[in-house]
Scaffold this active site. Structure first.
Site, PDB file in Angstrom:
ATOM      1  CG  HIS A   1       5.164  -7.084  36.170  1.00 30.12           C
ATOM      2  ND1 HIS A   1       4.830  -8.585  35.893  1.00 30.12           N
ATOM      3  CD2 HIS A   1       5.412  -7.288  37.588  1.00 30.12           C
ATOM      4  CE1 HIS A   1       4.958  -9.027  36.815  1.00 30.12           C
ATOM      5  NE2 HIS A   1       5.151  -8.848  37.371  1.00 30.12           N
TER       6      HIS A   1
ATOM      7  N   GLY B   1      30.551  -6.122  19.963  1.00 28.78           N
ATOM      8  CA  GLY B   1      30.444  -6.946  19.825  1.00 28.78           C
ATOM      9  C   GLY B   1      29.698  -8.174  19.431  1.00 28.78           C
TER      10      GLY B   1
ATOM     11  CD  GLU C   1      11.180 -10.504  26.839  1.00 25.61           C
ATOM     12  OE1 GLU C   1      11.681 -10.808  26.566  1.00 25.61           O
ATOM     13  OE2 GLU C   1      10.061 -10.558  27.413  1.00 25.61           O
TER      14      GLU C   1
ATOM     15  CD  GLN D   1       6.243 -12.513  34.785  1.00 27.69           C
ATOM     16  OE1 GLN D   1       5.753 -12.788  35.061  1.00 27.69           O
ATOM     17  NE2 GLN D   1       7.094 -11.292  33.884  1.00 27.69           N
TER      18      GLN D   1
HETATM   19  C1  LIG Z   1      26.506 -13.011  21.439  1.00 29.86           C
HETATM   20  C2  LIG Z   1      27.696 -13.074  21.262  1.00 29.86           C
HETATM   21  N1  LIG Z   1      28.386 -15.141  21.022  1.00 29.86           N
HETATM   22  C3  LIG Z   1      29.369 -15.353  21.017  1.00 29.86           C
HETATM   23  C4  LIG Z   1      29.825 -14.377  20.533  1.00 29.86           C
HETATM   24  C5  LIG Z   1      31.584 -15.337  19.790  1.00 29.86           C
HETATM   25  N2  LIG Z   1      32.348 -14.655  18.617  1.00 29.86           N
HETATM   26  C6  LIG Z   1      32.355 -13.847  17.519  1.00 29.86           C
HETATM   27  S1  LIG Z   1      32.641 -14.094  16.983  1.00 29.86           S
HETATM   28  C7  LIG Z   1      31.622 -15.193  15.904  1.00 29.86           C
HETATM   29  C8  LIG Z   1      30.881 -16.158  14.651  1.00 29.86           C
HETATM   30  C9  LIG Z   1      30.296 -15.438  14.127  1.00 29.86           C
HETATM   31  O1  LIG Z   1      29.526 -15.784  13.332  1.00 29.86           O
HETATM   32  P1  LIG Z   1      28.359 -16.301  12.123  1.00 29.86           P
HETATM   33  O2  LIG Z   1      27.291 -15.049  12.835  1.00 29.86           O
HETATM   34  O3  LIG Z   1      28.078 -17.160  11.051  1.00 29.86           O
HETATM   35  O4  LIG Z   1      28.908 -14.784  11.283  1.00 29.86           O
HETATM   36  P2  LIG Z   1      30.540 -14.880  10.551  1.00 29.86           P
HETATM   37  O5  LIG Z   1      31.939 -14.789  11.065  1.00 29.86           O
HETATM   38  O6  LIG Z   1      30.566 -16.391   9.579  1.00 29.86           O
HETATM   39  O7  LIG Z   1      30.134 -14.083   9.256  1.00 29.86           O
HETATM   40  C10 LIG Z   1      31.218 -15.737  17.886  1.00 29.86           C
HETATM   41  C11 LIG Z   1      30.344 -16.867  18.360  1.00 29.86           C
HETATM   42  C12 LIG Z   1      30.086 -12.988  19.978  1.00 29.86           C
HETATM   43  N3  LIG Z   1      30.654 -11.659  19.710  1.00 29.86           N
HETATM   44  N4  LIG Z   1      28.989 -12.681  20.262  1.00 29.86           N
END
Ligand SMILES: Cc1ncc(C[n+]2csc(CCOP(=O)(O)OP(=O)(O)O)c2C)c(N)n1
Length: 559
Positions: A29, A421, A50, A113
């Site tokens: 596209h 986050g 992406e 798509q």
């Molecule tokens: C895309 C996404 N999935 C799930 C979460 C929920 N979550 C918040 S903190 C976390 C753990 C992150 O683990 P890691 O990347 O190993 O980092 P660490 O805390 O060990 O430094 C999760 C799964 C989120 N914020 N974003």
């Protein structure tokens, strides 16, 4: 007269808007756009997913205070970039998302798509989402989209481009490309001078004033010199969020740290009484409604370009709806002719709180045998990276640890989480930061959970010669999640939060990166220096202790 495609019209308009880099992933596209980029030598950093292209456009925008552009194909290409769009929306990052879509003539034909309304999906997570249906309108609408994205409050926009519009041939003399696509950001409204008077009086009469510099201050283009001159004249200590980190150099005697450090000013005679919140959006990073950071009794002068943010969580003593840079200039003009009280005692209180905080942390973390304490790891990073390194902070606890030690001399050098986050966005952001600043070192700090989301982007780094150093804080765990379970659900009740000790660096090596595993703290500094010296993209996989919880996370739990 030459007949050109809609895709060519689009690229010519982007060039007029000073776009010099695009991030994307191909789909049929989009072919006319790709070919026009080739003809005009506009580089496309093509990613392996992406979402990484979207995050790269965000990283580019945040590292330059300018526009990022991401291009994705119809259907799954579009749905894959949604997390980035939402992230840019909540962070107010100016990104132009371009999505391919099925031809207008193929509407409701169950074609490839297609069958989802991409504009409708993007509408609640962009400032503006629009489908272009007439090729001749492309320049006008692209210019409109760019102006919207880059004017305060900045934010993402989506233009949806049906494939038959992109292949339509147009006489190039029949359509004008707008001359001035970008607006002059200094055209933001000047604040009412009575509000400036009030703000200066309030600050002058305060016993314990602080200036909170937010992302809005950074994005509006407040310069280091402007901020320094004002706070030095008024004697006001500064705290910052992550985007504004470095607006006042970290070693400046008036710099108190990130917003969270305001929690250390806890005694009644330490609590700030007047707060100049410059481009701040109260919420997660000011601990919401809690008064742990921002005392409820403090009088707030709130400068924000978006009236929606004023009074959202706090009563405001002096509301100023205006561009933070323009407002700071107006405040500075008055500050020069004003007599400011001696604030040495208050400034020393802020410095002492900072020193005490560091001492406390250091005492808790000293150890020479493995496992490496996460604070030791991030300290080794800041001690061993080259000057002026851009740090991208991903993971969850990983970046909270980094917040404890980061030092920056310039703004725009710490790119990390906003309100969404979005764990896993780091490698994408780092791609954009490195493309924006090819000569600056870039380090991506990432959790072992986070690295899994876009680990194939090591391939993008290698193909495009982007020597990003990724440092994996490997604690075999989604640590922030694990600690949440331990604190909230009780000990011994872990489910779905543990990971294996994987050789992430070997994945990077397989793509052609420099790679190293580190288990002892004494090896970490040399490993970081070797990674930067290699001149290649690199992955350092560091075994760290899962047990410690960062002070900021404890604060968040307290809230
Ligand atoms: C895309 C996404 N999935 C799930 C979460 C929920 N979550 C918040 S903190 C976390 C753990 C992150 O683990 P890691 O990347 O190993 O980092 P660490 O805390 O060990 O430094 C999760 C799964 C989120 N914020 N974003």
């Amino acid at each position: 007269m030459t007949m050109i495609t809609g895709g060519e019209l689009l690229v010519r308009t982007l060039i007029r808007a000073n776009v010099t880099n695009i991030f994307g992933l191909h789909g049929a596209h989009l072919e006319t756009i790709f070919q026009s980029c080739r003809d005009h030598k506009i580089p496309i950093t093509d990613t392996r997913h992406e979402v990484a292209a979207g995050h790269a456009a965000e990283g580019y925008a945040r590292a330059t205070r300018g526009l990022g552009v991401a291009m994705v194909t119809a259907g799954p290409g579009f749905t894959n970039v949604i997390t980035s769009m939402a992230n840019a929306y909540l962070d107010r990052t100016p990104v132009l998302y371009l999505s391919g879509s099925a031809g207008l003539r193929d509407a409701e034909t169950n074609t490839l798509q297609a069958g989802i309304d991409q504009v409708a999906i993007a509408t609640p997570i962009t400032k503006w989402a629009h489908r272009i249906t007439v090729a001749q309108e492309i320049p006008r609408l692209v210019a409109e989209a760019i102006r919207l994205a880059t004017s305060g409050p900045t934010g993402p926009v989506l233009l949806d481009l049906p494939s038959d519009v992109l292949v339509t041939l147009v006489d190039d003399t029949s359509v004008a490309i707008p001359e001035r696509v970008l607006l002059d950001p200094s055209s933001a409204p000047a604040p009412q001078s009575s509000a400036i008077d009030e703000a200066v009086k309030l600050l002058a009469g305060a016993s314990r004033p602080v200036l909170m510099a937010g992302a809005g201050a950074y994005m509006s283009g407040v310069s280091q010199q402007e901020l320094r001159e004002f706070v030095e004249a008024a004697g006001v200590p500064v705290f910052s969020d992550f985007q504004a980190h470095g607006l006042l150099p970290s070693n400046h005697p008036l710099y108190g740290g990130t917003f969270h450090k305001m929690a250390d000013l806890a005694a009644p005679d330490q609590r700030p009484d007047v707060i100049l919140a410059l481009g701040v959006r109260f919420g997660l990073f000011t601990l919401g409604m809690s008064d742990l950071l921002v005392p409820s009794a403090a009088k707030i002068i709130h400068v924000e370009i978006d009236p929606k943010e004023i009074g959202r969580l706090r009563q405001v003593a002096v509301p100023i709806v205006a561009d933070p840079r323009e407002t700071l200039r107006a405040l500075s003009a008055q500050a020069k002719s004003h007599r400011w009280p001696d604030r040495k005692k208050w400034q020393q209180t802020v410095r002492d709180a900072k020193t005490e905080h560091c001492k406390r942390l250091q005492k808790d973390t000293e150890r020479s045998a493995p496992p490496i304490h996460p604070l030791q790891a991030v300290s080794a990073i800041v001690e061993n990276i080259p000057g002026d390194t851009i740090i991208v902070g991903d993971g969850a606890e990983a970046y909270h640890w980094m917040n404890e030690v980061i030092r920056q001399n310039h703004p725009g050098g710490y790119i990390t989480h906003g309100f969404l986050g979005a764990v896993g966005f780091g490698l994408g952001l780092a791609l954009g930061a490195q493309v924006a600043h090819p000569k600056r070192p870039v380090l991506c700090l990432v959790g072992d959970g986070a690295i899994g989301f876009t680990i194939t982007e090591f391939d993008t780094m290698v193909r495009h010669g982007l020597p990003i150093v990724a440092l994996v804080m490997n604690n075999h765990s989604w640590a922030a999640s694990q600690h949440f379970q331990e604190v909230v659900s009780g000990p011994g009740k872990l489910i779905g939060t543990e990971l294996r000790d994987a050789n992430y660096h070997e994945v990077a090596a397989a793509f052609g990166c420099h790679a190293q595993r580190v288990a002892e703290i004494k090896d970490l500094g040399p490993a970081i220096r070797a990674a930067f010296a290699s001149g290649k993209p690199a992955c350092i996989n560091v075994s760290i202790d899962v047990a410690p919880i960062p002070p900021e996370v404890l604060l968040l739990m307290k809230r």
